[in-house]
Design an enzyme around this catalytic site. Sequence first.
Site, PDB file in Angstrom:
ATOM      1  N   SER A  26       0.833  -1.211   0.000  1.00 38.94           N
ATOM      2  CA  SER A  26       0.000   0.000   0.000  1.00 38.94           C
ATOM      3  C   SER A  26       0.861   1.253   0.000  1.00 38.94           C
ATOM      4  O   SER A  26       0.539   2.239  -0.658  1.00 38.94           O
ATOM      5  CB  SER A  26      -0.903   0.064   1.233  1.00 38.94           C
ATOM      6  OG  SER A  26      -1.169  -1.185   1.735  1.00 38.94           O
ATOM      7  N   ASP A  52       1.910  -5.106  -8.772  1.00 38.53           N
ATOM      8  CA  ASP A  52       1.252  -3.807  -8.644  1.00 38.53           C
ATOM      9  C   ASP A  52       2.229  -2.648  -8.862  1.00 38.53           C
ATOM     10  O   ASP A  52       1.899  -1.665  -9.526  1.00 38.53           O
ATOM     11  CB  ASP A  52       0.609  -3.663  -7.251  1.00 38.53           C
ATOM     12  CG  ASP A  52      -0.722  -4.403  -7.167  1.00 38.53           C
ATOM     13  OD1 ASP A  52      -0.852  -5.451  -7.836  1.00 38.53           O
ATOM     14  OD2 ASP A  52      -1.630  -3.930  -6.454  1.00 38.53           O
ATOM     15  N   ASN A  95      -3.896  -6.321 -13.114  1.00 40.03           N
ATOM     16  CA  ASN A  95      -4.940  -6.503 -12.088  1.00 40.03           C
ATOM     17  C   ASN A  95      -4.550  -5.711 -10.838  1.00 40.03           C
ATOM     18  O   ASN A  95      -4.798  -6.123  -9.715  1.00 40.03           O
ATOM     19  CB  ASN A  95      -5.080  -7.995 -11.769  1.00 40.03           C
ATOM     20  CG  ASN A  95      -6.326  -8.275 -10.943  1.00 40.03           C
ATOM     21  OD1 ASN A  95      -7.235  -7.439 -10.877  1.00 40.03           O
ATOM     22  ND2 ASN A  95      -6.381  -9.425 -10.297  1.00 40.03           N
ATOM     23  N   SER A 172     -14.977   0.686  -0.496  1.00 37.46           N
ATOM     24  CA  SER A 172     -13.524   0.535  -0.469  1.00 37.46           C
ATOM     25  C   SER A 172     -12.930   1.875  -0.087  1.00 37.46           C
ATOM     26  O   SER A 172     -13.318   2.910  -0.635  1.00 37.46           O
ATOM     27  CB  SER A 172     -13.007   0.106  -1.847  1.00 37.46           C
ATOM     28  OG  SER A 172     -11.615   0.324  -1.912  1.00 37.46           O
ATOM     29  N   SER A 173     -11.991   1.862   0.842  1.00 41.16           N
ATOM     30  CA  SER A 173     -11.356   3.115   1.233  1.00 41.16           C
ATOM     31  C   SER A 173     -10.421   3.602   0.125  1.00 41.16           C
ATOM     32  O   SER A 173      -9.931   4.722   0.177  1.00 41.16           O
ATOM     33  CB  SER A 173     -10.586   2.923   2.534  1.00 41.16           C
ATOM     34  OG  SER A 173      -9.507   2.049   2.315  1.00 41.16           O
ATOM     35  N   GLN A 174     -10.186   2.759  -0.873  1.00 41.83           N
ATOM     36  CA  GLN A 174      -9.274   3.170  -1.955  1.00 41.83           C
ATOM     37  C   GLN A 174      -9.830   4.332  -2.777  1.00 41.83           C
ATOM     38  O   GLN A 174      -9.079   5.103  -3.364  1.00 41.83           O
ATOM     39  CB  GLN A 174      -8.985   1.985  -2.877  1.00 41.83           C
ATOM     40  CG  GLN A 174      -8.029   0.989  -2.262  1.00 41.83           C
ATOM     41  CD  GLN A 174      -7.549  -0.038  -3.272  1.00 41.83           C
ATOM     42  OE1 GLN A 174      -7.435   0.240  -4.451  1.00 41.83           O
ATOM     43  NE2 GLN A 174      -7.271  -1.237  -2.802  1.00 41.83           N
ATOM     44  N   SER A 202     -11.892   0.591   6.861  1.00 37.22           N
ATOM     45  CA  SER A 202     -10.422   0.551   6.715  1.00 37.22           C
ATOM     46  C   SER A 202      -9.760   1.897   7.012  1.00 37.22           C
ATOM     47  O   SER A 202      -8.925   2.369   6.247  1.00 37.22           O
ATOM     48  CB  SER A 202     -10.029   0.096   5.307  1.00 37.22           C
ATOM     49  OG  SER A 202     -10.718  -1.053   4.941  1.00 37.22           O
ATOM     50  N   GLU A 349      -9.105 -14.727   3.552  1.00 35.92           N
ATOM     51  CA  GLU A 349      -8.663 -15.729   2.578  1.00 35.92           C
ATOM     52  C   GLU A 349      -9.336 -17.077   2.840  1.00 35.92           C
ATOM     53  O   GLU A 349      -9.610 -17.851   1.942  1.00 35.92           O
ATOM     54  CB  GLU A 349      -7.144 -15.888   2.644  1.00 35.92           C
ATOM     55  CG  GLU A 349      -6.359 -14.860   1.846  1.00 35.92           C
ATOM     56  CD  GLU A 349      -6.195 -13.534   2.570  1.00 35.92           C
ATOM     57  OE1 GLU A 349      -6.938 -13.255   3.530  1.00 35.92           O
ATOM     58  OE2 GLU A 349      -5.324 -12.750   2.120  1.00 35.92           O
ATOM     59  N   HIS A 404      -1.632 -17.187   3.194  1.00 38.75           N
ATOM     60  CA  HIS A 404      -0.242 -16.887   3.552  1.00 38.75           C
ATOM     61  C   HIS A 404      -0.033 -16.760   5.059  1.00 38.75           C
ATOM     62  O   HIS A 404       0.975 -17.200   5.592  1.00 38.75           O
ATOM     63  CB  HIS A 404       0.202 -15.607   2.842  1.00 38.75           C
ATOM     64  CG  HIS A 404      -0.721 -14.428   3.033  1.00 38.75           C
ATOM     65  ND1 HIS A 404      -0.278 -13.162   3.235  1.00 38.75           N
ATOM     66  CD2 HIS A 404      -2.079 -14.332   3.050  1.00 38.75           C
ATOM     67  CE1 HIS A 404      -1.300 -12.338   3.357  1.00 38.75           C
ATOM     68  NE2 HIS A 404      -2.412 -13.021   3.246  1.00 38.75           N
ATOM     69  N   ARG A 405      -1.004 -16.170   5.747  1.00 38.92           N
ATOM     70  CA  ARG A 405      -0.795 -15.922   7.179  1.00 38.92           C
ATOM     71  C   ARG A 405      -0.852 -17.209   8.012  1.00 38.92           C
ATOM     72  O   ARG A 405      -0.147 -17.338   9.005  1.00 38.92           O
ATOM     73  CB  ARG A 405      -1.787 -14.886   7.706  1.00 38.92           C
ATOM     74  CG  ARG A 405      -1.663 -13.587   6.993  1.00 38.92           C
ATOM     75  CD  ARG A 405      -2.108 -12.377   7.771  1.00 38.92           C
ATOM     76  NE  ARG A 405      -1.940 -11.221   6.907  1.00 38.92           N
ATOM     77  CZ  ARG A 405      -0.784 -10.613   6.669  1.00 38.92           C
ATOM     78  NH1 ARG A 405       0.320 -11.016   7.271  1.00 38.92           N
ATOM     79  NH2 ARG A 405      -0.714  -9.599   5.849  1.00 38.92           N
TER      80      ARG A 405
END
Length: 672
Positions: A26, A52, A95, A172-174, A202, A349, A404-405
């Site tokens: 980010s 990205d 993407n 979305s905060s984006q 978020s 996930e 992943h986590r």
Amino acid sequence: MFSTAFLDLPPLQGASGTVTLPGSKSISNRVLLLSALCQGTTVVHDLLDSDDTRVMLAALRQLGCGVDVAGTTVTITGLGGRAWPTEAIEFFMGNAGTAMRPLTAALAVQGGDFKLKGVTRMHERPIGDLVDALRELGCAIDYLGNEGYPPLHIGQPKLQLDKPIPVRGDVSSQFLTALLMALPLAAQDRAITIEVVGELISKPYIEITLNLLSRYGIAVERQGWERFVIPAGSRYQSPGTIHVEADASSASYFIALGAIAKGDGIRILGVGADSIQGDIRFMDAAVQMGAKITSGPNWLEIKRGAWPLKGITLDCNHIPDAAMTLAVMALFADGPTTLRNIASWRVKETDRIAAMAAESRKLGATVEEGQDWITIHPLPHRHFANALAKGQWQRASIHTYDDHRVAMCFSLAAFNADQLPVRIEDPKCVAKTFPDYFEALFSVAHTAAPNIPVICIDGPTASGKGTLASRVAAQLGYHYLDSGALYRVTAHAALQAGLTLEAADEAKIADLARSLPVSFEGEQVLLSNVDVTDAIRSEQGGMNASKVSVLPAVRTSLVDLQHSFQRLPGLLADGRDMGTVIFPNAPLKVFLTASAAKRAERRHKQLILKGFSANIDSLRADLEARDARDMSRSAAPLMPAQDALQLDNSSLTIEASVEQVMVWWQSRQVFG
Ligand code: C5P
């Protein structure tokens, strides 16, 4: 990265050293865009290299930004004060959501003749709320495909900035981030107000945006979480140099490692206690559980404090991702740990509450769970002279749910008191945020040598040991030692130094071998950084190796070098005396044979393929001569170790031999 089906972590005993974590995604893309909108040059350090960021860099180049990439340092010469492009440009956004949204806003506010496209999946990701907000302020944006989705066309705006600009905050905060970064471009002579519609989600990500804006000279006035005012006269100013913080969620595993493992402490480079990322507050929870943490700009240092750790009860709403790491720390505590307010775990996930509960139970722990909470009861910890505490951890194969986590968290279970290995299934799932996670773990974790498994594959010349060993190593993610290459290189170095390969020069050759400047790069063998692969791989090279390998002093001086290959997570070693002399306690030893005729035939094929001429009968004679010397010498003669399993591969394919060794190995490594 480990792309194996599973990764077996040997029991770990301690950890010390420094890890440098990859940059936050980010922050990386925000910093790139902000640097591009400035006047002058910004040197960006520690940029994350990911899909990205690559998309963003390509777009910035198309716009005419100066972009100079040197490893993880990127120098951006901004567009401020320069001519804004007037020609038509088509951008491909892949993407990359963190590139698409803010770039759309910045381009739309400045105006031009731009098309933004992406992969099919990008064309399915909604952007309507952002486009609505931008149209509200006078931007010219058209949908080229479906309403509400990319691809988009951007034209010349007629900006109307007197009314507050509404933007939805609950999807979305984006979108808000995109507006916050674009609108300073239009705020030269008036203040601009953004109004959030709906409850803003978020918030920590908006904090990151505001923080970075202030580093670039834009002081946004925040009124609660509803109104954001960009003051009149705002102008982007380059900070000159900026460091992208490492990902704070990734830091949690190493903070936990420092709290759990014995050792001199773990130093994390790339992120400090003053981080602008919400997940850094994981630190406080880790301290509550017993970690000792010190910090400076861009670094953290963690040592074990209280041991066992202390069980805690904590509302984890502010650190949902990093809180998973607390669940694994809880296994090493003095009492139960309850993590509350973690409903979001259910929709990540995977259902993370269910996953953490199921996998902790496999390790032997008692776990209770509810809709939005989890309680983990500890397993016995290692205590001074407390042998009674042992015997309750279970050998587990951890399912990772493409999360992943989950994979990173449970790697810490390898510090269990019972010194059992832990299997992590599908280890490559860590690539989502931390492709080299396990490499980083192994670079600081340590354990006693007997815990690091070695599989030995010995046998006569041209039996196919090298191929078999390197393939099994690839399947297990283990290191590989080609001990024959060490003898070949020694002989090569001796001849270069003008020595004979006879007993008369034994001491001198042994001296050379003791500090042999040899290194391996993939298939290549380097001596003092010179590629000697072809020179040592010849038939003559094999014969020469066989001559120096007879000399006991030479063999002795290569022992330490061979032992140094026994590193986490494990080793495949091939040669003549791997099982008998070098790794006598190896848990699996294979003695690989094939008939002399078959071996000569294979070697012949190999040489022809490489474009050498060869005679099969003389090859066979050479092989047999070399084997005879290797078997009859007094120092470490070629023979199967007593506990070796014999494998005759005369009529087996390589795949079948690999399969056989894997079956033998799995039968010795049973995971529940
Ligand atoms: O395996 P490779 O053919 O590369 O080995 C070359 C020679 O090095 C062997 O013929 C043997 O004499 C010697 N060697 C050895 N001990 C090992 C590996 C190789 O003596 N562990």
